[in-house]
Design a protein around this motif. Structure first.
Motif, PDB file in Angstrom:
ATOM      1  N   GLU A 222     -23.481  17.495   6.120  1.00 11.49           N
ATOM      2  CA  GLU A 222     -23.718  16.495   5.086  1.00 11.49           C
ATOM      3  C   GLU A 222     -22.525  15.555   4.935  1.00 11.49           C
ATOM      4  O   GLU A 222     -21.384  15.919   5.237  1.00 11.49           O
ATOM      5  CB  GLU A 222     -23.981  17.139   3.712  1.00 11.49           C
ATOM      6  CG  GLU A 222     -25.136  18.108   3.653  1.00 11.49           C
ATOM      7  CD  GLU A 222     -24.696  19.541   3.791  1.00 11.49           C
ATOM      8  OE1 GLU A 222     -25.400  20.434   3.298  1.00 11.49           O
ATOM      9  OE2 GLU A 222     -23.637  19.773   4.413  1.00 11.49           O
TER      10      GLU A 222
ATOM     11  N   SER B  42     -26.190  11.732   3.542  1.00 16.78           N
ATOM     12  CA  SER B  42     -26.692  11.878   4.901  1.00 16.78           C
ATOM     13  C   SER B  42     -26.509  13.307   5.361  1.00 16.78           C
ATOM     14  O   SER B  42     -25.586  13.999   4.911  1.00 16.78           O
ATOM     15  CB  SER B  42     -25.943  10.939   5.858  1.00 16.78           C
ATOM     16  OG  SER B  42     -26.082   9.596   5.476  1.00 16.78           O
ATOM     17  N   CYS B  43     -27.379  13.745   6.262  1.00 17.03           N
ATOM     18  CA  CYS B  43     -27.278  15.080   6.846  1.00 17.03           C
ATOM     19  C   CYS B  43     -27.607  14.945   8.330  1.00 17.03           C
ATOM     20  O   CYS B  43     -28.761  14.703   8.700  1.00 17.03           O
ATOM     21  CB  CYS B  43     -28.236  16.036   6.157  1.00 17.03           C
ATOM     22  SG  CYS B  43     -28.334  17.659   6.929  1.00 17.03           S
ATOM     23  N   ALA B  44     -26.583  15.093   9.162  1.00 15.24           N
ATOM     24  CA  ALA B  44     -26.772  14.996  10.605  1.00 15.24           C
ATOM     25  C   ALA B  44     -27.141  16.354  11.169  1.00 15.24           C
ATOM     26  O   ALA B  44     -26.426  17.339  10.935  1.00 15.24           O
ATOM     27  CB  ALA B  44     -25.499  14.477  11.263  1.00 15.24           C
TER      28      ALA B  44
ATOM     29  N   SER C 188     -28.040  18.797  14.512  1.00 15.05           N
ATOM     30  CA  SER C 188     -27.812  18.939  15.946  1.00 15.05           C
ATOM     31  C   SER C 188     -28.231  20.325  16.394  1.00 15.05           C
ATOM     32  O   SER C 188     -28.432  21.217  15.564  1.00 15.05           O
ATOM     33  CB  SER C 188     -26.343  18.674  16.289  1.00 15.05           C
ATOM     34  OG  SER C 188     -25.503  19.599  15.631  1.00 15.05           O
TER      35      SER C 188
ATOM     36  N   THR D  30     -33.094  21.266  17.212  1.00 16.91           N
ATOM     37  CA  THR D  30     -33.825  20.663  16.085  1.00 16.91           C
ATOM     38  C   THR D  30     -35.323  20.580  16.345  1.00 16.91           C
ATOM     39  O   THR D  30     -36.106  20.401  15.400  1.00 16.91           O
ATOM     40  CB  THR D  30     -33.280  19.268  15.772  1.00 16.91           C
ATOM     41  OG1 THR D  30     -33.407  18.444  16.938  1.00 16.91           O
ATOM     42  CG2 THR D  30     -31.819  19.320  15.355  1.00 16.91           C
TER      43      THR D  30
ATOM     44  N   ARG E 146     -36.092  10.414   6.693  1.00 15.45           N
ATOM     45  CA  ARG E 146     -35.541  10.881   7.968  1.00 15.45           C
ATOM     46  C   ARG E 146     -35.481   9.739   8.964  1.00 15.45           C
ATOM     47  O   ARG E 146     -36.368   8.894   9.004  1.00 15.45           O
ATOM     48  CB  ARG E 146     -36.449  11.957   8.576  1.00 15.45           C
ATOM     49  CG  ARG E 146     -36.179  13.342   8.158  1.00 15.45           C
ATOM     50  CD  ARG E 146     -36.912  14.327   9.069  1.00 15.45           C
ATOM     51  NE  ARG E 146     -36.335  14.298  10.406  1.00 15.45           N
ATOM     52  CZ  ARG E 146     -37.014  14.025  11.510  1.00 15.45           C
ATOM     53  NH1 ARG E 146     -38.288  13.737  11.441  1.00 15.45           N
ATOM     54  NH2 ARG E 146     -36.429  14.041  12.675  1.00 15.45           N
ATOM     55  N   ASP E 147     -34.433   9.740   9.782  1.00 12.47           N
ATOM     56  CA  ASP E 147     -34.361   8.841  10.936  1.00 12.47           C
ATOM     57  C   ASP E 147     -34.525   9.732  12.161  1.00 12.47           C
ATOM     58  O   ASP E 147     -33.590  10.461  12.535  1.00 12.47           O
ATOM     59  CB  ASP E 147     -33.021   8.097  10.960  1.00 12.47           C
ATOM     60  CG  ASP E 147     -32.959   7.075  12.081  1.00 12.47           C
ATOM     61  OD1 ASP E 147     -33.520   7.336  13.170  1.00 12.47           O
ATOM     62  OD2 ASP E 147     -32.347   6.020  11.879  1.00 12.47           O
TER      63      ASP E 147
ATOM     64  N   LYS F  50     -32.091   9.306  15.118  1.00 14.07           N
ATOM     65  CA  LYS F  50     -30.718   9.756  14.882  1.00 14.07           C
ATOM     66  C   LYS F  50     -30.648  11.223  14.456  1.00 14.07           C
ATOM     67  O   LYS F  50     -29.551  11.752  14.251  1.00 14.07           O
ATOM     68  CB  LYS F  50     -30.063   8.893  13.792  1.00 14.07           C
ATOM     69  CG  LYS F  50     -29.888   7.434  14.174  1.00 14.07           C
ATOM     70  CD  LYS F  50     -29.207   6.663  13.064  1.00 14.07           C
ATOM     71  CE  LYS F  50     -29.003   5.206  13.441  1.00 14.07           C
ATOM     72  NZ  LYS F  50     -28.348   4.431  12.352  1.00 14.07           N
ATOM     73  N   ASP F  51     -31.812  11.863  14.292  1.00 17.05           N
ATOM     74  CA  ASP F  51     -31.830  13.258  13.817  1.00 17.05           C
ATOM     75  C   ASP F  51     -31.022  13.382  12.524  1.00 17.05           C
ATOM     76  O   ASP F  51     -30.210  14.301  12.367  1.00 17.05           O
ATOM     77  CB  ASP F  51     -31.263  14.214  14.862  1.00 17.05           C
ATOM     78  CG  ASP F  51     -32.361  15.015  15.563  1.00 17.05           C
ATOM     79  OD1 ASP F  51     -32.071  15.660  16.573  1.00 17.05           O
ATOM     80  OD2 ASP F  51     -33.509  14.981  15.069  1.00 17.05           O
ATOM     81  N   THR F  52     -31.231  12.456  11.634  1.00 21.23           N
ATOM     82  CA  THR F  52     -30.472  12.423  10.385  1.00 21.23           C
ATOM     83  C   THR F  52     -31.411  12.374   9.189  1.00 21.23           C
ATOM     84  O   THR F  52     -32.392  11.635   9.188  1.00 21.23           O
ATOM     85  CB  THR F  52     -29.526  11.210  10.357  1.00 21.23           C
ATOM     86  OG1 THR F  52     -28.618  11.299  11.460  1.00 21.23           O
ATOM     87  CG2 THR F  52     -28.727  11.168   9.067  1.00 21.23           C
TER      88      THR F  52
ATOM     89  N   TYR G 163     -31.726  11.788   5.006  1.00 20.81           N
ATOM     90  CA  TYR G 163     -31.064  11.021   3.959  1.00 20.81           C
ATOM     91  C   TYR G 163     -31.604  11.400   2.579  1.00 20.81           C
ATOM     92  O   TYR G 163     -32.741  11.847   2.444  1.00 20.81           O
ATOM     93  CB  TYR G 163     -31.282   9.516   4.165  1.00 20.81           C
ATOM     94  CG  TYR G 163     -30.747   8.983   5.465  1.00 20.81           C
ATOM     95  CD1 TYR G 163     -31.606   8.740   6.538  1.00 20.81           C
ATOM     96  CD2 TYR G 163     -29.397   8.717   5.623  1.00 20.81           C
ATOM     97  CE1 TYR G 163     -31.128   8.253   7.737  1.00 20.81           C
ATOM     98  CE2 TYR G 163     -28.907   8.225   6.827  1.00 20.81           C
ATOM     99  CZ  TYR G 163     -29.770   8.000   7.876  1.00 20.81           C
ATOM    100  OH  TYR G 163     -29.274   7.519   9.065  1.00 20.81           O
TER     101      TYR G 163
END
Length: 124
Positions: free
Chosen positions: A6, A21-23, A25, A28, A72-73, A76-78, A80
């Motif tokens: 985050e 934001s939360c990336a 990896s 997923t 979600r994006d 970008k696997d992110t 929000y």
């Protein structure tokens, strides 16, 4: 395994806005839903928002409905969380979470993966 990180927390005045934001990896592709939870000092972890991996379904408690937006994006696997009209009672550590089975669950026990959290402080 899935790793969640985050960012975006901070100090904001009441009535202000923040975007967390939360990336994600790792593996997923196994994720079915993601969520945001928060925990204030001395209180239990509280559900804030959830979204299906497709992004088509969302879920919010009444306490944040109309003020917070989860998104979600995919590229970008992110994940929000847009937070508007913040209140002092929104002050907490915010965690993102990923679920292998639940789509938009409000229960923390439905989520297998958790980030380390980011602090949000709303001053009055």
């Amino acid at each position: 395994q899935v790793q969640l990180v985050e960012s975006g927390g901070g100090l904001v005045q009441a009535g202000g806005s923040l975007r967390l934001s939360c990336a994600a990896s790792g593996r997923t592709f196994n994720i079915r839903g993601m969520g945001w939870f928060r925990q204030a000092p001395g209180k239990e972890r509280e559900f804030v928002a959830a979204i299906s991996w497709s992004g088509h379904l969302t879920n919010y408690p009444d306490s944040v409905k109309g003020r917070f937006t989860i998104s979600r994006d995919e590229a970008k696997d992110t994940l929000y969380l847009r937070m508007n009209s913040l209140k002092p009672e929104d002050t907490a550590v915010y965690y993102c979470a990923g679920s292998l089975g639940a789509v938009i669950s409000s229960r923390s026990s439905s989520y297998e993966y958790w980030g380390q959290g980011t602090q949000v402080t709303v001053s009055s």
